[in-house]
Design an enzyme around this catalytic site. Structure first.
Site: not given
Length: 388
Positions: A53, A124, A148
């Protein structure tokens, strides 16, 4: 590796999800891993590709920390790996790409759900989930503060783990966070199977001497968990039914005592936490007190349980939009308690993935993994054919 890089090229115009690639570097590392495997000196994750990420440092790669409203630091290239990344690479895993960190990234454009690009992937860690769900990467590292990792995993139909808070070092997470600043954020894996999650956790867990919020708590082994000895509770109706039936069939004891529905309280506490910069000193003290009380009350309510099964979300992935705080209604409570949670797909609804959360007691990550693996083996179908 070459096939996966080609797949990324084909999928990026459809689902986004990729913030950066470095094919030359990835191919070189994959070839070195292949040589070690042929020489019989392969390590635990030798040659296994994974994405990271865009909030977790990878040395020499662009890691901007971009969000949906903030482009982050687009020229930033860290000089050191985050601890979790360094441990993955030391075990032989190869970085395939940096995944987008938000469904609507100001830096890279929208990320879409590979099961249906007209649908939202959640945020996210949206890019991480989308790339695993599309078959473009077998593994991903994401981060989770309120859901997330878990919401994208649930909506995209992949397995995922939010470890116990303090189980995996946050060293190298960008934006920076730590136990005294944020008692919720964790780094954890997403993968095609629960077994893969367990293999990654063994590699990335444990103190690194740099993150001061890391107690040296030993990691248990999911293979030692006796499913028949588990006491299981639940919140919510479908899709928990098939998961509960599977655990009951394996001998687990299903407890029917009602548990407090703490979702609204968790959302209110989280909203106060998000606005803490605007609160007075006394209001911040009260927030921390209420947060501690929330954790104590949940521990007391679940003292006789090993596992709690809940939905990941109220509905499957909606038509594409940015995530809103109420999307995380089912995930926020366990961020506030710091408990380990495994997401496992259990079916489909209108052709879209449906998943449950397997919540265990703090530090019992192995119990959550064992129960989730039992559910996955019995009831998890292929959620849908991914795009591409």
């Amino acid at each position: 590796m070459g096939e996966l890089l080609a797949r990324l090229d084909r999928l990026t115009p459809v689902i986004g999800a990729v913030a950066a690639v470095d094919p030359e570097r990835s191919l070189a590392e994959a070839k070195a891993a292949d040589r070690r495997l042929r020489a019989g000196s392969g390590r635990a994750l030798e040659g296994l590709p994974f994405t990271v990420k865009d909030w977790i440092d990878v040395a020499g790669w662009p890691v901007s920390g971009a969000t949906g409203t903030d482009p982050g630091c687009p020229d930033r290239r860290p000089v050191r790996d985050a601890t979790a990344v360094a441990r993955m690479r030391a075990a032989g895993a190869v970085v395939l790409a940096i995944s987008r960190a938000m469904a609507d990234s100001a830096a890279h454009g929208p990320t879409r759900n590979p099961r249906d690009p007209s649908r939202a992937p959640g945020g996210s860690s949206s890019g991480a989930a989308a790339l695993v769900a599309s078959g473009a990467s077998p593994l991903a590292l994401g981060s989770d503060s309120g859901g997330s990792i878990r919401l994208p995993a649930g909506w995209c139909g992949v397995a995922a783990l939010k470890p116990t808070f303090g189980r995996v070092p946050l060293t190298g997470h960008f934006p920076r966070c730590g136990a005294l600043e944020d008692g919720r954020t964790v780094i954890g894996p997403l993968a095609a199977t629960v077994t893969d999650l367990a293999a990654v956790l063994v590699v990335i867990a444990g103190p690194d001497g740099l993150d001061g919020g890391m107690p040296p708590v030993p990691l248990g082994d999911p293979d030692t968990v006796d499913i028949a000895a588990l006491r299981v509770g639940s919140l919510g109706a479908e899709p928990t039914g098939p998961a509960l039936a599977t655990l009951a069939a394996a001998g687990a004891e299903l407890r029917t005592d009602p548990l407090p529905d703490v979702r609204d309280e968790a959302l209110e506490l989280t909203r106060r936490y998000w606005s803490r910069a605007e609160l007075s000193g006394a209001e911040n003290v009260r927030l921390l007190w209420d947060w501690d009380r929330f954790r104590r009350r949940w521990l007391a309510a679940t003292a006789g349980l090993d596992v709690v099964i809940t939905p990941v979300a109220t509905e499957p992935a909606p038509p594409w939009r940015e995530s809103v705080d109420t999307d995380y209604h089912w995930t926020l409570p366990w961020s506030l308690t710091g408990a380990p949670v495994v997401v496992v797909p259990v079916g489909t609804d209108r052709g879209l993935p449906v998943a449950v959360q397997v919540v265990a007691q703090p530090w019992a990550d192995h119990v959550a993994l064992a129960a989730a693996r039992c559910i996955e083996t019995a009831v998890a179908p292929v959620a849908a054919e991914p795009t591409g």
